[in-house]
Scaffold this active site. Structure first.
Site, PDB file in Angstrom:
ATOM      1  N   LYS A  17     -10.741   6.529 -12.007  1.00 42.62           N
ATOM      2  CA  LYS A  17     -10.121   7.648 -12.744  1.00 42.62           C
ATOM      3  C   LYS A  17      -8.964   7.119 -13.597  1.00 42.62           C
ATOM      4  CE  LYS A  17     -11.890  10.709  -9.246  1.00 42.62           C
ATOM      5  NZ  LYS A  17     -11.825  11.979  -8.547  1.00 42.62           N
ATOM      6  N   GLU A  39     -21.909  15.355  -6.113  1.00 37.52           N
ATOM      7  CA  GLU A  39     -20.493  15.451  -5.759  1.00 37.52           C
ATOM      8  C   GLU A  39     -20.081  16.916  -5.675  1.00 37.52           C
ATOM      9  OE1 GLU A  39     -18.256  11.605  -6.935  1.00 37.52           O
ATOM     10  OE2 GLU A  39     -18.219  12.949  -8.638  1.00 37.52           O
ATOM     11  N   ASN A  54     -14.914   4.865  -8.838  1.00 42.02           N
ATOM     12  CA  ASN A  54     -14.395   5.585 -10.010  1.00 42.02           C
ATOM     13  C   ASN A  54     -12.878   5.585  -9.908  1.00 42.02           C
ATOM     14  OD1 ASN A  54     -13.666   7.397 -11.983  1.00 42.02           O
ATOM     15  ND2 ASN A  54     -14.609   9.195 -11.001  1.00 42.02           N
ATOM     16  N   HIS A  81     -19.110  14.252 -14.742  1.00 40.58           N
ATOM     17  CA  HIS A  81     -18.178  14.356 -13.611  1.00 40.58           C
ATOM     18  C   HIS A  81     -17.499  15.726 -13.632  1.00 40.58           C
ATOM     19  CE1 HIS A  81     -14.771  13.683 -10.981  1.00 40.58           C
ATOM     20  NE2 HIS A  81     -15.452  12.681 -10.462  1.00 40.58           N
ATOM     21  N   GLU A 108     -14.567  16.673 -13.045  1.00 47.61           N
ATOM     22  CA  GLU A 108     -13.260  16.754 -13.720  1.00 47.61           C
ATOM     23  C   GLU A 108     -13.451  16.917 -15.222  1.00 47.61           C
ATOM     24  OE1 GLU A 108     -11.496  13.229 -11.982  1.00 47.61           O
ATOM     25  OE2 GLU A 108     -11.420  14.269 -10.056  1.00 47.61           O
TER      26      GLU A 108
HETATM   27  P1  PGA Z   1     -12.829  11.142  -4.252  1.00 44.01           P
HETATM   28  O1  PGA Z   1     -13.465  11.264  -5.730  1.00 44.01           O
HETATM   29  O2  PGA Z   1     -13.566  10.032  -3.555  1.00 44.01           O
HETATM   30  O3  PGA Z   1     -11.375  10.805  -4.485  1.00 44.01           O
HETATM   31  O4  PGA Z   1     -13.014  12.445  -3.589  1.00 44.01           O
HETATM   32  C1  PGA Z   1     -14.836  11.109  -5.949  1.00 44.01           C
HETATM   33  C2  PGA Z   1     -15.126  11.265  -7.415  1.00 44.01           C
HETATM   34  O5  PGA Z   1     -14.457  12.053  -8.086  1.00 44.01           O
HETATM   35  O6  PGA Z   1     -16.035  10.607  -7.956  1.00 44.01           O
END
Ligand code: PGA
Length: 250
Positions: A11, A167, A9, A95, A97
């Site tokens: 982002k 997660e 991901n 997700h 976020e």
């Molecule tokens: P991270 O993010 O590996 O940077 O902790 C995981 C995600 O948000 O899918």
């Protein structure tokens, strides 16, 4: 036997130049990855370029978000059928976020989950608890409510064409990984919850772990019985690191 799966991901990171370099790096190291499915999820605007760069590489492309509608007057939105049209196979949904910053409630995430499947794509459905929820013993209730929203809307069979990613919010981008035991406990809970409704589906569904996965901790996490791979944020932006995580899964 579930096939291991690793999804990157990215982002809201990257530029034409950096993404070119990253994709070429991943592609050139692919031979060393055995027996693991790989997905990369670029920002929308870079998807067509990445589809082209990864043509016939065996690496699948996912998007990071989607509209709950397929077509029409929804300024700024992108639909699942459009994503399919440009070569995507997966979409990340739910997700943390998006849940925390963009109003993706359980019900909204479930509607997007439906839209992804209607558009012919596979959801990577994220669930997970905050630190406060963990500390107050609510982890299982929170994860169950997130799963229930989808099952209530679409029935448990809808999970058949999906991937789940556990997660824990407190582990995302923080450098704090859940211990393999902590992660396994929740993965087993998720699989058990599905098994109560459909045992065959529960045995088959891939459940990924996400939250500060790195090459250094991937092997231990992925060796847990109910962890089928990872959803990788920060570490997926480095080709060598990402490839090493993929190798740990394969
Ligand atoms: P991270 O993010 O590996 O940077 O902790 C995981 C995600 O948000 O899918």
């Amino acid at each position: 036997m579930r096939k291991p799966l690793v999804a990157g991901n990215w982002k809201m990171n990257g530029s034409t130049e950096s993404i070119n370099k990253l994709v070429k790096g991943i592609r050139s190291g692919m031979d060393s990855v055995k027996n693991a499915g790989i997905i990369v999820c670029p920002p929308y605007v870079y998807i067509p370029a990445v589809v082209e760069l990864l043509a016939s590489s065996g690496i699948a492309i996912g998007a990071q978000n989607v509209a709950k509608e397929q077509l029409g007057a929804f300024t700024g939105e992108v639909s699942a059928c459009m994503l399919k049209d440009i070569g995507c196979q997966f979409v990340i949904v739910g997700h943390s976020e998006r849940r925390a910053l963009f109003g993706d409630t359980n019900a909204f995430a479930a509607q997007k989950f439906a839209a992804i499947q209607q558009g012919g794509l596979t959801p990577i459905f994220c669930v997970g608890e905050s630190l406060e929820e963990r500390d107050t013993g609510k982890t299982e209730a929170v994860v169950q409510a997130q799963l229930e929203a989808v099952v209530e809307l679409l029935g448990v069979a809808a999970l058949d064409q999906s991937v789940i990613a556990y997660e824990p919010v407190w582990a995302i981008g923080t450098g704090k990984t859940a211990s393999p035991e902590q992660a396994q406990e929740v993965h087993a809970f998720i699989r058990g919850w599905i098994a109560k409704q459909d045992k065959a589906l529960a045995d088959k569904i891939q459940i990924l772990y996400g939250g500060s996965v790195k090459a250094a901790n991937a092997k231990e996490l992925f060796s847990q019985p109910d962890i089928d791979g990872g959803l990788i944020g920060g570490a997926s932006l480095d080709a060598d690191e990402f490839l090493n995580i993929c190798k740990a899964a394969g």
